[in-house]
Motif scaffolding. Sequence first.
Motif, PDB file in Angstrom:
ATOM      1  N   CYS A 278       0.804  -1.228   0.000  1.00 18.96           N
ATOM      2  CA  CYS A 278       0.000   0.000   0.000  1.00 18.96           C
ATOM      3  C   CYS A 278       0.837   1.278   0.000  1.00 18.96           C
ATOM      4  CB  CYS A 278      -0.917   0.008   1.228  1.00 18.96           C
ATOM      5  SG  CYS A 278      -2.142  -1.323   1.234  1.00 18.96           S
ATOM      6  N   GLY A 291      -5.119   2.014   3.894  1.00 18.59           N
ATOM      7  CA  GLY A 291      -5.770   0.710   3.716  1.00 18.59           C
ATOM      8  C   GLY A 291      -4.901  -0.484   4.023  1.00 18.59           C
ATOM      9  N   GLN A 293      -4.237  -1.972   6.700  1.00 14.62           N
ATOM     10  CA  GLN A 293      -4.748  -2.897   7.707  1.00 14.62           C
ATOM     11  C   GLN A 293      -5.523  -4.045   7.057  1.00 14.62           C
ATOM     12  OE1 GLN A 293      -5.453   0.381   7.242  1.00 14.62           O
ATOM     13  NE2 GLN A 293      -6.113   1.304   9.163  1.00 14.62           N
ATOM     14  N   LYS A 294      -6.501  -3.699   6.213  1.00 20.83           N
ATOM     15  CA  LYS A 294      -7.329  -4.732   5.589  1.00 20.83           C
ATOM     16  C   LYS A 294      -6.537  -5.535   4.565  1.00 20.83           C
ATOM     17  CE  LYS A 294     -11.801  -2.517   6.342  1.00 20.83           C
ATOM     18  NZ  LYS A 294     -13.071  -2.002   5.725  1.00 20.83           N
ATOM     19  N   ALA A 297      -4.469  -8.021   6.487  1.00 20.24           N
ATOM     20  CA  ALA A 297      -5.249  -9.161   6.976  1.00 20.24           C
ATOM     21  C   ALA A 297      -5.473 -10.186   5.861  1.00 20.24           C
ATOM     22  CB  ALA A 297      -6.585  -8.680   7.534  1.00 20.24           C
ATOM     23  N   GLU A 298      -5.688  -9.692   4.648  1.00 22.97           N
ATOM     24  CA  GLU A 298      -5.894 -10.592   3.512  1.00 22.97           C
ATOM     25  C   GLU A 298      -4.604 -11.328   3.140  1.00 22.97           C
ATOM     26  OE1 GLU A 298      -7.378  -7.974   0.524  1.00 22.97           O
ATOM     27  OE2 GLU A 298      -9.335  -7.700   1.498  1.00 22.97           O
ATOM     28  N   LYS A 301      -3.829 -14.074   6.182  1.00 19.67           N
ATOM     29  CA  LYS A 301      -4.722 -15.224   6.366  1.00 19.67           C
ATOM     30  C   LYS A 301      -4.180 -16.494   5.694  1.00 19.67           C
ATOM     31  CE  LYS A 301      -9.542 -16.700   5.946  1.00 19.67           C
ATOM     32  NZ  LYS A 301     -10.920 -16.275   5.559  1.00 19.67           N
ATOM     33  N   THR A 318      -6.072 -12.224  12.273  1.00 19.91           N
ATOM     34  CA  THR A 318      -6.393 -11.385  11.112  1.00 19.91           C
ATOM     35  C   THR A 318      -7.438 -10.328  11.468  1.00 19.91           C
ATOM     36  OG1 THR A 318      -8.003 -13.044  10.340  1.00 19.91           O
ATOM     37  CG2 THR A 318      -5.774 -13.165   9.428  1.00 19.91           C
ATOM     38  N   GLY A 319      -8.324 -10.667  12.399  1.00 18.94           N
ATOM     39  CA  GLY A 319      -9.302  -9.673  12.848  1.00 18.94           C
ATOM     40  C   GLY A 319      -8.621  -8.504  13.534  1.00 18.94           C
ATOM     41  N   ALA A 322      -6.800  -6.278  11.023  1.00 16.66           N
ATOM     42  CA  ALA A 322      -7.718  -5.430  10.251  1.00 16.66           C
ATOM     43  C   ALA A 322      -8.164  -4.191  11.018  1.00 16.66           C
ATOM     44  CB  ALA A 322      -8.934  -6.251   9.821  1.00 16.66           C
ATOM     45  N   ILE A 323      -8.107  -4.228  12.352  1.00 19.16           N
ATOM     46  CA  ILE A 323      -8.588  -3.080  13.141  1.00 19.16           C
ATOM     47  C   ILE A 323      -7.465  -2.373  13.893  1.00 19.16           C
ATOM     48  CG2 ILE A 323     -10.866  -4.130  13.450  1.00 19.16           C
ATOM     49  CD1 ILE A 323     -10.023  -4.793  16.364  1.00 19.16           C
TER      50      ILE A 323
END
Length: 447
Positions: A278, A291, A293-294, A297-298, A301, A318-319, A322-323
């Motif tokens: 990113c 972006g 974070q998300k 996580a992807e 995983k 991963t949760g 993401a946060i």
Amino acid sequence: MPEILAPEQVKTALRRLHENGFAAYAVGGCVRDSLLGKTPLDWDITTAARPEETERVFSDCRLIETGVQHGTVTVLLDGLSLEITTFRVDGDYLDARHPASIAFTSRLKEDLLRRDFTVNTLCWNEQDGIVDLCGGLADLQNGILRAVGAPDRRFSEDALRILRGIRFASVLGFTIEPNTAESILRNRQLLTKVAAERIRVEFSKLLCGKNAAAVLDRYREVIAVFIPEVRTLFDCPQNTPYHRFDVYRHTLATLENIEPTEALRLCMFFHDFGKPVCRKTDENGQDHFKGHQKVGAEIVKPILKRLRYENSTVKTVTGWIAIHDLKSPKTKIEAKQLLSKIGADDYRALIKIKRADNRGKAQPHAIDEKLRRMADFLAEILENHECYDLRGLAVNGDDLKAVGITDGKAICDALNGLLGLVITEQCGNEPSALLAHIQRAQHTEIG
């Protein structure tokens, strides 16, 4: 160094073997940890007795032929499980993990010379005390991790020893002696022959070690063998006013500042895996990672799944990733809104994650006050039993059915709407007030 405080069952087993004419010693990690003042989780015994002789000595006990072909019999003695293994010499290793054959021997030293590191060759029994045939005691006292004999041979025999070596360095806080360290790096590709499950266990223990950051820095090329995605973090710049390290060294700094539980350490190791993808640099030379974070996580995983982590761990880690960059709530209403989204457990974890993340930045204490306020909001909300989720709402689906709302989706929407009003303090959390609001809304729709 502390004395060996072996459980009575261990002493009994050693005495039995000795009384029957067999040399026997507690060996390996149990002796090492005892000398370090730790309480061993397991006790292993090495003996001159052959498996069938061991079984005869302990014929009154429950026996499990754990690996009798390799000389190991598990003896359950007064509630303690003891692995008792015959002195042995290993044949050639054909798969970089297991010997193609083994031969029993009557000589303790021959058995010890096949082991991984000198600190794991220390032996003990009541008659002889500490038996040190490979220089393990001096290495233990000096905090040195050294391969037994030729390091290349030890690692080519069993590639998992490469990862075990850096795991021991992390957990024990030891320094790996230069020849052993160079061999670990030189032979790192042998880890491709090791099962993912075995790598996962060693990696998690490494992450939770007191010296994890230094080890992950020194041996990052070893980690990249089974997590090649980590290479994108190496030397990835963060040209922002908020950062003082590149992405990988920032990661290591955050790892040092969070408690050593598997999920939290995994989160900090992986939390910025989305940044290299990113990264955008503006016209002023400043980097932005919008972006990440998300995206991170992807990316993470499938890595965790590849390493055979449990689904619950994958979901949790991963949760959190993401946060992890969410802003701290400024008001109690914002705190309840966040609690409504992520729940109390993840809210608590987020405080720890954000604190650790900031410890790796240019101004490590910049948001301490915000995090203290975030924690205070939670304490006050819980102490006062303030509503922040549907479980705390004073009405439920049955109450809404009683006033004429029967469609499932409509009930769900109505409850969530009421929850939002309670959280933002537009409506009190009492049944009469909530149902009155619903009835007014119904009349408005009819009108």
